[in-house]
Design an enzyme around this catalytic site. Sequence first.
Site, PDB file in Angstrom:
ATOM      1  N   TYR A 183       3.857  10.154 -11.405  1.00  0.00           N
ATOM      2  CA  TYR A 183       3.087   8.980 -10.282  1.00  0.00           C
ATOM      3  C   TYR A 183       2.316   8.215 -11.124  1.00  0.00           C
ATOM      4  O   TYR A 183       2.315   6.947 -10.733  1.00  0.00           O
ATOM      5  CB  TYR A 183       2.307  10.000  -9.406  1.00  0.00           C
ATOM      6  CG  TYR A 183       1.525   9.301  -8.405  1.00  0.00           C
ATOM      7  CD1 TYR A 183       1.926   8.411  -7.448  1.00  0.00           C
ATOM      8  CD2 TYR A 183       0.149  10.077  -7.911  1.00  0.00           C
ATOM      9  CE1 TYR A 183       1.144   7.929  -6.507  1.00  0.00           C
ATOM     10  CE2 TYR A 183      -0.631   9.743  -6.804  1.00  0.00           C
ATOM     11  CZ  TYR A 183       0.044   8.559  -6.127  1.00  0.00           C
ATOM     12  OH  TYR A 183      -0.783   8.167  -5.068  1.00  0.00           O
ATOM     13  N   LYS A 219       2.684   4.088 -11.299  1.00  0.00           N
ATOM     14  CA  LYS A 219       1.489   3.112 -10.815  1.00  0.00           C
ATOM     15  C   LYS A 219       0.915   2.301 -12.238  1.00  0.00           C
ATOM     16  O   LYS A 219       0.359   1.151 -12.114  1.00  0.00           O
ATOM     17  CB  LYS A 219       0.253   4.066 -10.267  1.00  0.00           C
ATOM     18  CG  LYS A 219       0.545   4.483  -8.998  1.00  0.00           C
ATOM     19  CD  LYS A 219       0.352   3.516  -7.893  1.00  0.00           C
ATOM     20  CE  LYS A 219       0.503   4.366  -6.510  1.00  0.00           C
ATOM     21  NZ  LYS A 219       0.364   3.191  -5.353  1.00  0.00           N
ATOM     22  N   ASN A 247       0.838  -1.263   0.100  1.00  0.00           N
ATOM     23  CA  ASN A 247       0.140  -0.219  -0.025  1.00  0.00           C
ATOM     24  C   ASN A 247       0.856   1.253   0.162  1.00  0.00           C
ATOM     25  O   ASN A 247       0.231   2.297  -0.517  1.00  0.00           O
ATOM     26  CB  ASN A 247      -0.804   0.048   1.231  1.00  0.00           C
ATOM     27  CG  ASN A 247      -1.523   1.398   1.641  1.00  0.00           C
ATOM     28  OD1 ASN A 247      -2.568   1.778   0.911  1.00  0.00           O
ATOM     29  ND2 ASN A 247      -0.793   2.290   2.477  1.00  0.00           N
ATOM     30  N   ALA A 256       2.583   7.110 -14.144  1.00  0.00           N
ATOM     31  CA  ALA A 256       3.392   6.472 -15.001  1.00  0.00           C
ATOM     32  C   ALA A 256       3.935   5.183 -14.121  1.00  0.00           C
ATOM     33  O   ALA A 256       3.999   3.921 -14.537  1.00  0.00           O
ATOM     34  CB  ALA A 256       4.644   7.104 -15.612  1.00  0.00           C
TER      35      ALA A 256
HETATM   36  N1  NAP Z   1      -5.568   9.026  -1.200  1.00  0.00           N
HETATM   37  C1  NAP Z   1      -6.066   8.916  -2.504  1.00  0.00           C
HETATM   38  O1  NAP Z   1      -6.955   9.630  -2.800  1.00  0.00           O
HETATM   39  C2  NAP Z   1      -5.462   7.826  -3.131  1.00  0.00           C
HETATM   40  C3  NAP Z   1      -6.115   7.458  -4.670  1.00  0.00           C
HETATM   41  C4  NAP Z   1      -5.759   6.472  -5.098  1.00  0.00           C
HETATM   42  C5  NAP Z   1      -4.520   5.705  -4.590  1.00  0.00           C
HETATM   43  N2  NAP Z   1      -4.083   5.992  -3.462  1.00  0.00           N
HETATM   44  C6  NAP Z   1      -2.932   4.986  -3.122  1.00  0.00           C
HETATM   45  O2  NAP Z   1      -3.189   4.514  -1.932  1.00  0.00           O
HETATM   46  C7  NAP Z   1      -1.938   4.233  -1.064  1.00  0.00           C
HETATM   47  C8  NAP Z   1      -1.934   5.060   0.140  1.00  0.00           C
HETATM   48  O3  NAP Z   1      -2.260   6.462   0.167  1.00  0.00           O
HETATM   49  P1  NAP Z   1      -2.983   7.286   1.253  1.00  0.00           P
HETATM   50  O4  NAP Z   1      -3.618   8.354   0.643  1.00  0.00           O
HETATM   51  O5  NAP Z   1      -3.668   6.478   2.065  1.00  0.00           O
HETATM   52  O6  NAP Z   1      -1.572   7.667   1.912  1.00  0.00           O
HETATM   53  P2  NAP Z   1      -1.103   8.370   3.188  1.00  0.00           P
HETATM   54  O7  NAP Z   1      -2.397   8.697   4.183  1.00  0.00           O
HETATM   55  O8  NAP Z   1       0.066   9.564   3.062  1.00  0.00           O
HETATM   56  O9  NAP Z   1      -0.668   7.220   3.918  1.00  0.00           O
HETATM   57  C9  NAP Z   1       0.833   6.646   3.335  1.00  0.00           C
HETATM   58  C10 NAP Z   1       1.128   5.665   4.122  1.00  0.00           C
HETATM   59  O10 NAP Z   1       2.257   5.185   3.634  1.00  0.00           O
HETATM   60  C11 NAP Z   1       3.678   5.398   4.591  1.00  0.00           C
HETATM   61  N3  NAP Z   1       5.044   5.877   3.708  1.00  0.00           N
HETATM   62  C12 NAP Z   1       4.712   7.034   2.956  1.00  0.00           C
HETATM   63  N4  NAP Z   1       6.052   6.930   2.449  1.00  0.00           N
HETATM   64  C13 NAP Z   1       6.787   5.876   2.742  1.00  0.00           C
HETATM   65  C14 NAP Z   1       8.267   5.524   2.415  1.00  0.00           C
HETATM   66  N5  NAP Z   1       9.084   6.049   1.486  1.00  0.00           N
HETATM   67  N6  NAP Z   1       8.480   4.318   3.164  1.00  0.00           N
HETATM   68  C15 NAP Z   1       7.727   3.706   3.936  1.00  0.00           C
HETATM   69  N7  NAP Z   1       6.460   3.959   4.253  1.00  0.00           N
HETATM   70  C16 NAP Z   1       5.855   5.112   3.395  1.00  0.00           C
HETATM   71  C17 NAP Z   1       3.292   6.471   5.271  1.00  0.00           C
HETATM   72  O11 NAP Z   1       4.082   6.502   6.762  1.00  0.00           O
HETATM   73  P3  NAP Z   1       5.272   7.495   6.909  1.00  0.00           P
HETATM   74  O12 NAP Z   1       4.889   8.789   6.303  1.00  0.00           O
HETATM   75  O13 NAP Z   1       5.464   7.439   8.353  1.00  0.00           O
HETATM   76  O14 NAP Z   1       6.423   6.631   6.181  1.00  0.00           O
HETATM   77  C18 NAP Z   1       1.786   5.991   5.584  1.00  0.00           C
HETATM   78  O15 NAP Z   1       1.657   4.960   6.541  1.00  0.00           O
HETATM   79  C19 NAP Z   1      -1.016   4.942  -1.911  1.00  0.00           C
HETATM   80  O16 NAP Z   1      -0.186   3.839  -2.494  1.00  0.00           O
HETATM   81  C20 NAP Z   1      -1.551   5.882  -3.112  1.00  0.00           C
HETATM   82  O17 NAP Z   1      -0.918   5.784  -4.268  1.00  0.00           O
HETATM   83  C21 NAP Z   1      -4.551   7.036  -2.653  1.00  0.00           C
END
Ligand code: NAP
Length: 258
Positions: A150, A154, A82, A152
């Site tokens: 981003y 994914k 994730n 590209a």
């Molecule tokens: N939010 C959206 O609208 C959305 C839509 C489509 C897809 N996604 C995908 O869903 C996933 C989660 O997104 P989210 O929105 O829930 O993100 P988020 O709220 O920023 O949470 C991201 C999580 O990943 C960890 N993380 C970030 N960078 C990291 C790194 N370099 N190494 C290890 N851990 C890391 C963060 O903890 P730390 O910062 O402490 O490392 C946190 O636990 C991602 O893959 C994103 O692309 C999100």
Amino acid sequence: MNNSLNGKIALVTGGTKGIGKAIADKLSNAGATVIITARTKPEESLNGQYFIGADLSKAESAKTISKQILEKYGKLDIIVNNAGANLTPGGGYSSLTDQDWDNELQLNLMSAVRINKALLPLMIEKKTGVIINISMNPAIQPIWEMTMAYSAAKAALNAYSKALASELGSKGIRVNTVSPGLVKTPQMHQAMENMSRSLNITVEEATQSVINKLGGVPLGRPAEPEEIGDLVRFLVSNEASYITGAIYQIDGGSMAVV
Ligand SMILES: NC(=O)c1ccc[n+]([C@@H]2O[C@H](COP(=O)([O-])OP(=O)(O)OC[C@H]3O[C@@H](n4cnc5c(N)ncnc54)[C@H](OP(=O)(O)O)[C@@H]3O)[C@@H](O)[C@H]2O)c1
């Protein structure tokens, strides 16, 4: 309470915030023992989940994580890749440096590639396991002002997941991709702030512009992280035993193509 994951050991990367936290909690509630990773240990209680600190954009982190899982649990049934983020500035191709492209690929593609490579031997040995890679709809429908590199990265994750599912089916391992649209997380808020700064518009205008580019959201709202967690909980359970190689869009109907 559904106990469909009793006895299962699950890894959720980026399991401390947003979508990852919701997935980790859903798997815990369904009876799994859950390992979460992130760079920063959360301040609140871990609710019985085991935390491993690691930066997944670094190659050595997959080895650190797999070593700890092997020593502490000796097996692994579920991997949810994730952790991911939009690390680059908005504004299109001319804003992006080689380093920006590399950063996106390291976190959004190579983190999953390395985690799976390090941990798959534990699943192959037992001839069972499930992998979920978290992608996003802009992998198919990129938004140039906001997600060029981003998207590209994914899109590459989608292709990798499909190939992995084909390779691992005969070994008893299922691989699926979950592709959310807009989800209410700290990262989504940050992305809208970045876009508003780079295009000199308000956060509300940035959000509306993304929704417009997606052709609107028929259900009229972004997803709650828990709604993504429910889908992942289903996909990793035996109820989904014949599902592999699929990409699940979960976007309130916003993807405007068949
Ligand atoms: N939010 C959206 O609208 C959305 C839509 C489509 C897809 N996604 C995908 O869903 C996933 C989660 O997104 P989210 O929105 O829930 O993100 P988020 O709220 O920023 O949470 C991201 C999580 O990943 C960890 N993380 C970030 N960078 C990291 C790194 N370099 N190494 C290890 N851990 C890391 C963060 O903890 P730390 O910062 O402490 O490392 C946190 O636990 C991602 O893959 C994103 O692309 C999100």
